[in-house]
Design an enzyme around this catalytic site. Structure first.
Site, mmCIF file in Angstrom:
data_model
loop_
_atom_site.group_PDB
_atom_site.id
_atom_site.type_symbol
_atom_site.label_atom_id
_atom_site.label_comp_id
_atom_site.label_asym_id
_atom_site.label_seq_id
_atom_site.Cartn_x
_atom_site.Cartn_y
_atom_site.Cartn_z
ATOM 1 C CB VAL A 1 -0.829 -0.043 1.126
ATOM 2 C CG1 VAL A 1 -2.007 -1.214 1.109
ATOM 3 C CG2 VAL A 1 -0.197 -0.165 2.415
ATOM 4 C CG ASN B 1 3.723 -6.192 6.692
ATOM 5 O OD1 ASN B 1 4.071 -4.970 6.507
ATOM 6 N ND2 ASN B 1 4.867 -7.196 6.476
ATOM 7 C CE LYS C 1 8.171 -0.471 6.195
ATOM 8 N NZ LYS C 1 9.522 -0.644 6.145
ATOM 9 C CD GLU C 2 3.359 -8.188 2.952
ATOM 10 O OE1 GLU C 2 2.862 -9.016 2.123
ATOM 11 O OE2 GLU C 2 3.874 -8.915 4.063
ATOM 12 C CG MET C 3 -2.504 -6.564 1.531
ATOM 13 S SD MET C 3 -3.093 -8.230 1.332
ATOM 14 C CE MET C 3 -4.501 -7.674 0.212
#
Length: 308
Positions: free
Chosen positions: A78, A119, A121-123
Site C-alpha cells: 500500500v 502487515n 507495508k503490504e495490505m
C-alpha cells in the site's frame, strides 16, 4: 552446519543412481480441494478492496498470470511501499512446501494468507478491518454463510488457502521424463540433470517441489554478502539459525526471476553459479552451467486452469 552439508553431498555418491533419481517426484495431475471454497478464495485473492488504499490484492504480488510472482526484487505494498526485505516467493505449488515464507514463520497456507493483510507495508489492515470489508459485501456474506457458517479472519484465510491449492503446475517436460518419456527433455537437459545430481544440488533441491522441504544455511563455503535479514534466527533467536532459510522450490524457476531470498540476482545463470560457489564450494564449467540451465528450463509446468 558446514560439516553436515559436506557430509550430505558426499553421501550422495554412496547411493545408486536409481535411488538419487527417486529423490525428485512428479507434481500430481490433480490435488484435492473444495471447488466452491476455492472459487470464493479466488475472489478474495483478486480483491484490491482488501487493502488499506484499495490498490493491493494477493494477486498484485503473486500474479496467477505470471507464475505466481511479480518479477520484482521486492514487491510493492500500500502506498507504493517496499513491503518486505524478502523477494516474493511464487504462490504456484506453494501447497507442497513444508512451511511458508523464506524464514518459515507460517506453518501452512492458512497462516501465510493472514500475514499480508495485517502487515502495515503490504495490505495495511487489521484483522477486524478485513472482516468488516468482507461483511460489507453481500455476495461474500452469502457465500461464507453457506460454506463456512460465518465470516471471520480464519475462514477468510481458509478460503484463500483453498484457492491456492489449485495453483499447481503438473506435466512439466521433466515430470514426463520422470514418468518414462525419455524424449521429453533434450540431451543437454539430461546431462544437466546428471550434473545437478553429481554436484550435490539435489541434496537440498529434491522432493515433489524440488525444494521447499527443508531449511538450509545460505553461505556454506563462502559467506553470503547480504545479511540484512538473518532467516530463521529472526524467528528462533538461535545462533545456529543465522542465515538459514527455507530452500526454495525450483518448479517454474526459469519464470520467477529475480533469485535468492533478497531478490539480488537477476539471471538464472548467475544464480546457479553463485549457488555452486556459496553452497558447494565449486566453480562450474561453462558446459556444465549451460546443461544445468537446460535442465532447469524443463521444470516449467502447465499453468493452472483458472476457476470461475
Amino acid at each position: 552446519m558446514k560439516i553436515l552439508m559436506i557430509f550430505f553431498v558426499f553421501s550422495l555418491s554412496l547411493f545408486s543412481q536409481e535411488a538419487i533419481f527417486e529423490l525428485i517426484t512428479p507434481i500430481p495431475q490433480k490435488f484435492d480441494y473444495d471447488l466452491e471454497k476455492a472459487k470464493l478464495g479466488k475472489k478474495l485473492y483478486m480483491d484490491t478492496n482488501l487493502s488499506k488504499d484499495k490498490t493491493v490484492s494477493c494477486n498484485s504480488c503473486h500474479s496467477i498470470d505470471n507464475y505466481g510472482v511479480d518479477n520484482l526484487e521486492f514487491s510493492l505494498g500500500v502506498g507504493g511501499q517496499l513491503d518486505t526485505p524478502f523477494n516474493t516467493p511464487s504462490s504456484f505449488n506453494a501447497v507442497f512446501n513444508f512451511v511458508q515464507f523464506w524464514n518459515g514463520r507460517a506453518k501452512d497456507l492458512v497462516e501465510q494468507a493472514k500475514a499480508p493483510f495485517v502487515n502495515p507495508k503490504e495490505m495495511g489492515l487489521t484483522e477486524n478491518e478485513v472482516v468488516s470489508i468482507v461483511k460489507a459485501n453481500p455476495q461474500y456474506v452469502e457465500s461464507f454463510k453457506r460454506l463456512y457458517g460465518e465470516v471471520n479472519f480464519d475462514t477468510i484465510a481458509s478460503a484463500i488457502a483453498e484457492f491456492e491449492k489449485t495453483l499447481i503446475t503438473p506435466d512439466s517436460p521433466f515430470d514426463r521424463y520422470l514418468k518414462g518419456d525419455v524424449g521429453a527433455i533434450s540431451e543437454a537437459a539430461q546431462r544437466g540433470f546428471q550434473v545437478f545430481k553429481k554436484n550435490g544440488c539435489i541434496s537440498c533441491h529434491q522432493g515433489q517441489n524440488i525444494g521447499g522441504n527443508m531449511y538450509q544455511r545460505v553461505g556454506v563455503f563462502a559467506d553470503y554478502p547480504n545479511a540484512q535479514t538473518l532467516g530463521r534466527y529472526e524467528i528462533t533467536g538461535k545462533e545456529e539459525d543465522k542465515m538459514v532459510f527455507k530452500v526454495p522450490s525450483l518448479r517454474n524457476i526459469a519464470k520467477t526471476a529475480p533469485y535468492f531470498h533478497d531478490g539480488s540476482i537477476p539471471t538464472l545463470e548467475n544464480a546457479v553459479q553463485l549457488m555452486a560457489d556459496y553452497q558447494l564450494g565449486r566453480k562450474l564449467s561453462s558446459q556444465d552451467l549451460a546443461d544445468i540451465i537446460a535442465f532447469l528450463n524443463t521444470l516449467t509446468g502447465e499453468v493452472p486452469n483458472a476457476i470461475d
